[in-house]
Motif scaffolding. Structure first.
Motif, PDB file in Angstrom:
ATOM      1  N   CYS A 112      -5.204  27.178  48.621  1.00  0.00           N
ATOM      2  CA  CYS A 112      -4.593  27.829  48.953  1.00  0.00           C
ATOM      3  C   CYS A 112      -3.463  27.037  49.949  1.00  0.00           C
ATOM      4  O   CYS A 112      -3.439  26.019  50.530  1.00  0.00           O
ATOM      5  N   GLN A 113      -2.530  27.967  50.243  1.00  0.00           N
ATOM      6  CA  GLN A 113      -1.466  27.093  51.470  1.00  0.00           C
ATOM      7  C   GLN A 113      -2.480  27.054  53.114  1.00  0.00           C
ATOM      8  O   GLN A 113      -2.736  27.928  52.572  1.00  0.00           O
ATOM      9  N   GLY A 114      -1.978  26.521  54.239  1.00  0.00           N
ATOM     10  CA  GLY A 114      -2.430  27.335  55.036  1.00  0.00           C
ATOM     11  C   GLY A 114      -1.143  27.666  55.703  1.00  0.00           C
ATOM     12  O   GLY A 114       0.268  27.564  55.600  1.00  0.00           O
ATOM     13  N   THR A 115      -1.396  28.003  56.974  1.00  0.00           N
ATOM     14  CA  THR A 115      -0.577  28.525  57.393  1.00  0.00           C
ATOM     15  C   THR A 115       0.053  28.717  59.305  1.00  0.00           C
ATOM     16  O   THR A 115      -1.601  28.577  59.511  1.00  0.00           O
ATOM     17  N   LEU A 116       0.736  28.447  59.719  1.00  0.00           N
ATOM     18  CA  LEU A 116       1.091  28.325  61.118  1.00  0.00           C
ATOM     19  C   LEU A 116       1.919  29.198  61.130  1.00  0.00           C
ATOM     20  O   LEU A 116       3.180  28.672  60.691  1.00  0.00           O
ATOM     21  N   ARG A 173      -3.183  18.728  54.905  1.00  0.00           N
ATOM     22  CA  ARG A 173      -3.247  18.355  56.251  1.00  0.00           C
ATOM     23  C   ARG A 173      -4.223  19.395  56.116  1.00  0.00           C
ATOM     24  O   ARG A 173      -4.075  20.820  56.413  1.00  0.00           O
ATOM     25  N   SER A 174      -5.313  19.235  58.053  1.00  0.00           N
ATOM     26  CA  SER A 174      -6.066  20.141  58.582  1.00  0.00           C
ATOM     27  C   SER A 174      -4.349  20.827  59.313  1.00  0.00           C
ATOM     28  O   SER A 174      -3.785  20.501  59.896  1.00  0.00           O
ATOM     29  N   THR A 175      -5.429  21.965  60.127  1.00  0.00           N
ATOM     30  CA  THR A 175      -4.543  22.442  61.427  1.00  0.00           C
ATOM     31  C   THR A 175      -4.248  22.039  62.356  1.00  0.00           C
ATOM     32  O   THR A 175      -3.715  21.903  62.872  1.00  0.00           O
ATOM     33  N   ASP A 176      -5.383  20.514  62.575  1.00  0.00           N
ATOM     34  CA  ASP A 176      -4.404  19.330  63.751  1.00  0.00           C
ATOM     35  C   ASP A 176      -3.467  19.030  63.385  1.00  0.00           C
ATOM     36  O   ASP A 176      -2.375  19.299  63.912  1.00  0.00           O
ATOM     37  N   ALA A 177      -3.516  18.679  62.106  1.00  0.00           N
ATOM     38  CA  ALA A 177      -2.329  17.580  61.417  1.00  0.00           C
ATOM     39  C   ALA A 177      -0.554  18.958  61.389  1.00  0.00           C
ATOM     40  O   ALA A 177       0.605  18.434  61.307  1.00  0.00           O
ATOM     41  N   ALA A 178      -1.026  19.973  60.868  1.00  0.00           N
ATOM     42  CA  ALA A 178      -0.132  20.405  60.645  1.00  0.00           C
ATOM     43  C   ALA A 178       0.407  21.883  62.209  1.00  0.00           C
ATOM     44  O   ALA A 178       1.907  20.880  62.586  1.00  0.00           O
ATOM     45  N   LEU A 179      -0.352  21.368  63.228  1.00  0.00           N
ATOM     46  CA  LEU A 179       0.403  21.729  64.369  1.00  0.00           C
ATOM     47  C   LEU A 179       1.592  20.574  64.571  1.00  0.00           C
ATOM     48  O   LEU A 179       2.472  20.616  65.669  1.00  0.00           O
ATOM     49  N   THR A 231       4.285  28.336  71.224  1.00  0.00           N
ATOM     50  CA  THR A 231       3.518  28.519  71.581  1.00  0.00           C
ATOM     51  C   THR A 231       2.721  29.888  69.900  1.00  0.00           C
ATOM     52  O   THR A 231       3.778  30.119  69.404  1.00  0.00           O
ATOM     53  N   VAL A 232       1.344  29.029  69.999  1.00  0.00           N
ATOM     54  CA  VAL A 232       0.622  29.133  69.296  1.00  0.00           C
ATOM     55  C   VAL A 232       0.458  30.666  68.902  1.00  0.00           C
ATOM     56  O   VAL A 232       0.218  31.056  69.427  1.00  0.00           O
ATOM     57  N   THR A 233       0.867  31.724  67.414  1.00  0.00           N
ATOM     58  CA  THR A 233       0.449  32.910  66.958  1.00  0.00           C
ATOM     59  C   THR A 233      -0.628  33.192  66.371  1.00  0.00           C
ATOM     60  O   THR A 233      -1.485  34.294  66.235  1.00  0.00           O
ATOM     61  N   ASP A 234      -0.338  32.361  65.176  1.00  0.00           N
ATOM     62  CA  ASP A 234      -1.399  32.403  64.031  1.00  0.00           C
ATOM     63  C   ASP A 234      -1.532  30.782  63.563  1.00  0.00           C
ATOM     64  O   ASP A 234      -0.116  30.137  63.210  1.00  0.00           O
ATOM     65  N   LEU A 235      -2.450  31.034  63.306  1.00  0.00           N
ATOM     66  CA  LEU A 235      -3.004  29.471  62.191  1.00  0.00           C
ATOM     67  C   LEU A 235      -4.003  29.598  61.617  1.00  0.00           C
ATOM     68  O   LEU A 235      -5.338  29.933  61.493  1.00  0.00           O
ATOM     69  N   SER A 236      -4.267  29.918  60.335  1.00  0.00           N
ATOM     70  CA  SER A 236      -5.672  29.451  59.180  1.00  0.00           C
ATOM     71  C   SER A 236      -4.738  27.943  58.298  1.00  0.00           C
ATOM     72  O   SER A 236      -3.797  28.505  57.947  1.00  0.00           O
ATOM     73  N   ALA A 237      -5.939  27.737  57.889  1.00  0.00           N
ATOM     74  CA  ALA A 237      -6.310  26.654  57.283  1.00  0.00           C
ATOM     75  C   ALA A 237      -6.151  26.841  55.999  1.00  0.00           C
ATOM     76  O   ALA A 237      -6.522  28.141  55.474  1.00  0.00           O
TER      77      ALA A 237
END
Length: 368
Positions: free
Chosen positions: A170-174, A256-262, A275-281
């Protein structure tokens, strides 16, 4: 549990079982009656299974000492009912809340758990609560914390609606909020102010110019996307606004990891406050794993990327290859017109029975 519980016949045709599950309302946070009924049915109709209750989740598994274990997972809850319970069957279609998302998948899994007494793999079924609401309430999280051994497997199949296709990973979401600032003034004397909404123009320009990646992983092509999903600013019709907030959603590929996505989003919007409000791998498809490769062969389907985030991400974080595979149409999920074709339920059950059966992926069995 009492005698007033709904009766569920897990050995009946999965089509009939789908309708029976739909008839037991189970809006998120209100799954107890359905969980009670399912637990009783598993304990009385499937003595070959070890059964565990966790909150309003019901888990069952074989302990046959097989070399592989496959986990089938489905959520019991639905979105709020929209005058579509009880179920209605007509012209080969079952109508009702949860038919597509995902009581048809639950029915297939529960039927197979009860009727496959000697599968070629050890089998775990997890029917969990509160998937349709905020992630902190999701029953899988509680199970992972309190009963982690129940989530050990070589492959996890999540019964989310895929219209019978095999959707891998699945895709990650940020989501981030990007703020621009200015200075308030009366709009009649706008030159005395500094319009924060106008400063957001650069944010929108960067989004307009953005080129998303297409990423091929295990033959599944994940297309990324970066979109503004909300913009807010201004306090009155005669005031130059001193703040504007643009909410941006990044759907990122599993490489991409969550860190790489951010880090990527920060790079795109360099110079702005985020400001990050949601982050899922995201979740890798993992189709090269032996159990996953066997399932691909058994299904006969060409795997495709999952566009969206599902609980396969939780299994991928545990190092378990995971796929989405269910009979429902995802486009009907959460709608008043939600329904599932009876033939799709039967076909999904046939594929999984063939894959899990003692004779292996080449066995042919019909549930008709």
């Amino acid at each position: 549990m009492t005698s007033t519980l709904p009766e569920l016949d897990l050995t009946s045709d999965p089509v009939a079982l789908t309708a029976a599950l739909v008839d037991v309302a189970s809006v998120s946070g209100e799954e107890r009656v359905l969980a009670d009924a399912l637990e009783r049915a598993l304990r009385t109709q499937a003595p070959h299974l070890e059964v565990l209750r966790s909150g309003d989740a019901v888990l069952a598994r074989t302990n046959l000492g097989r070399s592989q274990r496959v986990l089938l997972a489905g959520h019991l809850d639905t979105v709020p009912i929209a005058d579509n319970v009880p179920s209605r069957r007509a012209d080969g279609v079952i109508h009702g809340c949860g038919t597509s998302d995902m009581k048809a998948g639950d029915a297939v899994f529960a039927h197979l758990a009860a009727t496959l007494t000697a599968p070629r793999v050890d089998l775990t079924c997890v029917f969990y609560d509160c998937e349709e609401v905020e992630a902190v309430r999701n029953g899988l999280g509680r199970i992972e914390r309190e009963h982690p051994d129940w989530l050990v497997a070589d492959l996890a199949v999540l019964g989310e609606p895929t219209d019978g296709a095999l959707e891998a990973g699945c895709q990650g979401t940020l989501r981030v909020e990007i703020r621009t600032s200015g200075r308030r003034a009366h709009s009649a004397r706008s030159w005395l102010g500094d319009n924060a909404i106008h400063h957001a123009g650069d944010v929108l320009a960067r989004l307009q110019a953005y080129t998303p990646r297409d990423v091929d992983i295990d033959g599944c092509v994940y297309r990324e996307g970066l979109q503004a999903v909300r913009i807010a600013g201004g306090v009155a019709g005669n005031v130059v606004p001193d703040e504007c907030v643009v909410t941006v959603n990044f759907r990122f590929a599993p490489d991409r990891s969550t860190d790489a996505a951010l880090a990527h989003v920060r790079e795109v919007f360099d110079g702005f406050e985020l400001t990050v409000t949601d982050l899922s791998a995201a979740a890798l498809p993992g189709l090269s794993a032996p159990a996953a490769a066997d399932f691909v062969r058994a299904s006969g389907a060409v795997p495709r990327a999952k566009y969206g985030w599902t609980d396969v991400s939780r299994f991928a974080a545990l190092g378990i290859p995971a796929v989405n595979y269910g009979p429902g149409d995802p486009n009907l999920a959460h709608t008043r017109e939600e329904h599932v074709a009876e033939a799709a339920v039967t076909r999904c059950a046939d594929v999984l029975r063939r894959y899990l059966s003692a004779d292996g992926p080449d066995e042919r069995a019909s549930l008709r």
